[in-house]
Design an enzyme around this catalytic site. Structure first.
Site, mmCIF file in Angstrom:
data_model
loop_
_atom_site.group_PDB
_atom_site.id
_atom_site.type_symbol
_atom_site.label_atom_id
_atom_site.label_comp_id
_atom_site.label_asym_id
_atom_site.label_seq_id
_atom_site.Cartn_x
_atom_site.Cartn_y
_atom_site.Cartn_z
ATOM 1 N N SER A 1 45.065 46.442 6.807
ATOM 2 C CA SER A 1 43.863 46.819 7.550
ATOM 3 C C SER A 1 42.932 45.626 7.682
ATOM 4 O O SER A 1 42.889 44.750 6.801
ATOM 5 C CB SER A 1 43.148 47.928 6.771
ATOM 6 O OG SER A 1 41.846 48.107 7.258
ATOM 7 N N TYR B 1 39.654 51.989 -1.438
ATOM 8 C CA TYR B 1 40.689 51.997 -0.384
ATOM 9 C C TYR B 1 40.977 50.565 0.071
ATOM 10 O O TYR B 1 42.128 50.127 0.136
ATOM 11 C CB TYR B 1 40.237 52.860 0.806
ATOM 12 C CG TYR B 1 41.046 52.595 2.061
ATOM 13 C CD1 TYR B 1 42.323 53.128 2.206
ATOM 14 C CD2 TYR B 1 40.545 51.790 3.093
ATOM 15 C CE1 TYR B 1 43.082 52.867 3.338
ATOM 16 C CE2 TYR B 1 41.291 51.521 4.231
ATOM 17 C CZ TYR B 1 42.554 52.063 4.350
ATOM 18 O OH TYR B 1 43.305 51.782 5.475
ATOM 19 N N LYS C 1 44.462 47.831 -0.325
ATOM 20 C CA LYS C 1 45.131 47.043 0.733
ATOM 21 C C LYS C 1 45.227 45.578 0.303
ATOM 22 O O LYS C 1 46.261 44.928 0.494
ATOM 23 C CB LYS C 1 44.386 47.156 2.064
ATOM 24 C CG LYS C 1 44.423 48.519 2.699
ATOM 25 C CD LYS C 1 45.820 48.914 3.160
ATOM 26 C CE LYS C 1 45.865 50.312 3.748
ATOM 27 N NZ LYS C 1 47.218 50.871 3.832
#
Ligand code: NAD
Ligand code: UD1
Length: 338
Positions: free
Chosen positions: A125, A150, A154
């Site tokens: 992302s 989150y 990543k």
């Protein structure tokens, strides 16, 4: 033609990627626990393409169940979509997010090593650019500081995959940094179907349009941007899906780790999204302005040159297409897949 395992393949981006892979002649196997999706999405992919998918229901953290998939299928490459992705929830439940997102990655890497599968494409992302890097983001920038668990998952998963490729010379790792995927397949048969109240802008707009929500709140209008609202690099999910087909072709021919931004390179503001949605779909979206949302950056957009140069990939769809296709999906499926 080679067989591709889509981990988390029933989800929003996985189902659109399955369509493009099947259309390009690949065989598709999916492994999903349907924690944020449903088998109906895969049935619809089969209807759109006229081709079959071999679908497994399993938790990818469960290495025994995952090994069975590798045992029963001659997998050429893996695309790893399986992850939890709600930013706010990750702040409330960090351990769940670290456990799910990191463990799925480790299970896949272990199985790949055991069954000599050499190619993995990973759903990363733009969030990994963090707070420090200036826009537009280029792939050689260092990963930055994230504002939530989150985002950190990543960052960590990118590191794990890079380290694996350093140690196993035959491995090919492609890290795809998605910008803001929106839109739906033009058939209107598959699309984004968030559970509960949507966190992201476009699903919220679509649910206001269809009458499931009363009004949209635009988070902040005092940012240092042309109209005061945040700007993002929105990308049509079908363009994004096609980027995965290119990434597979690349991984099959190369070794080591490579990183690509998948974005358009053009930012649009929240106000522009609402205006465009209203114009192309000839409707009004009830909206108000509210406070800024914690953790939001004023701007996030890609420099998309590298994907064009190396993968020969660029986006083809416009913001109008994204708004039209979102509404086509939502009006035909007012309650998603239910
Ligand atoms: P999604 O939730 O629709 O799809 C993820 C899929 O993974 C779901 O089908 C879910 O059921 C499955 N899954 C999750 N944990 C699993 C587990 N332990 N075992 C088996 N299946 C599991 O999300 P999406 O929008 O399609 O995103 C796909 C990937 O792309 C995610 O990793 C996400 O973080 C990443 N990503 C998404 C966006 C976005 O805006 N949608 C942006 C950047 C990155
Ligand atoms: C968010 C996540 C990002 C994640 C991405 C995809 C945050 C801070 N970032 O990106 O880590 O990779 O989703 O899952 O959550 N907006 C409104 N009203 C709304 C919803 C959104 O005004 O009801 C605005 C936001 O302030 C933002 C823009 O719309 O400016 C886009 O928001 P969103 O779709 O949530 O994406 P990001 O915040 O870019």
């Amino acid at each position: 033609m080679s067989k591709i395992l889509l981990a988390g393949g029933a989800g929003y981006i996985g189902s659109h990627t399955a369509v493009e892979l099947l259309n390009a002649g690949y065989e598709v196997v999916t492994a999903d626990n349907y924690s944020n999706s449903c088998p109906e999405a895969l049935k619809r992919v089969e209807k759109i393409t006229g081709k079959q998918i071999k679908a497994y229901e399993l938790d990818i953290k469960d290495i025994k169940a995952l090994e069975n998939v590798f045992e029963e299928n001659d997998i050429d490459s893996v695309i790893h979509f399986a992850g939890l992705k709600a930013v706010g929830e990750s702040v409330e439940k960090p351990v769940l997010y670290y456990r799910n997102n990191i463990d799925t990655t480790l299970s896949l890497l272990e199985c790949m090593e055991k069954y000599k599968v050499r190619n993995i494409i990973f759903s990363s992302s733009a969030t990994v650019y963090g707070e420090e890097n200036p826009v537009p983001y280029t792939e050689q920038m260092k990963r930055g500081t994230c504002t939530n668990p989150y985002g950190w998952t990543k960052v960590m998963m990118e590191q794990i995959l890079e380290d694996a490729a350093k140690a196993q010379k035959e491995l090919s790792v492609v890290l795809l940094r998605y910008f803001n995927p929106i839109g739906a397949h033009p058939s209107g048969m598959i699309g984004e179907d968030p559970q509960g109240i949507p966190n992201n802008l476009m699903p919220f707009v679509a649910q206001v349009a269809v009458g499931r929500r009363e009004k949209l709140t635009i988070f902040g209008k005092d940012y240092d941007t042309p109209d005061g609202t945040c700007r993002r690099d929105y990308i049509h999910v079908v363009d994004l899906a096609k980027g995965h087909v290119k990434a597979i072709e690349y991984a099959q021919k190369n070794k080591g780790t490579e990183v690509f931004n998948l974005g358009t390179g053009t930012p649009y503001s929240v106000a522009e999204i609402v205006d465009t949605f209203e114009r192309v779909n000839e409707m009004k979206i009830n909206h108000v302005y509210g406070e800024r949302r914690a953790g939001d950056l004023p701007e996030s957009y890609a420099n998309a040159d590298k994907a064009l140069e190396i993968l020969g990939w660029k986006t083809e769809k416009t913001l109008e297409d994204m708004c039209r296709d979102t509404w086509n999906w939502q009006k035909n499926n007012p309650n998603g897949y239910k």
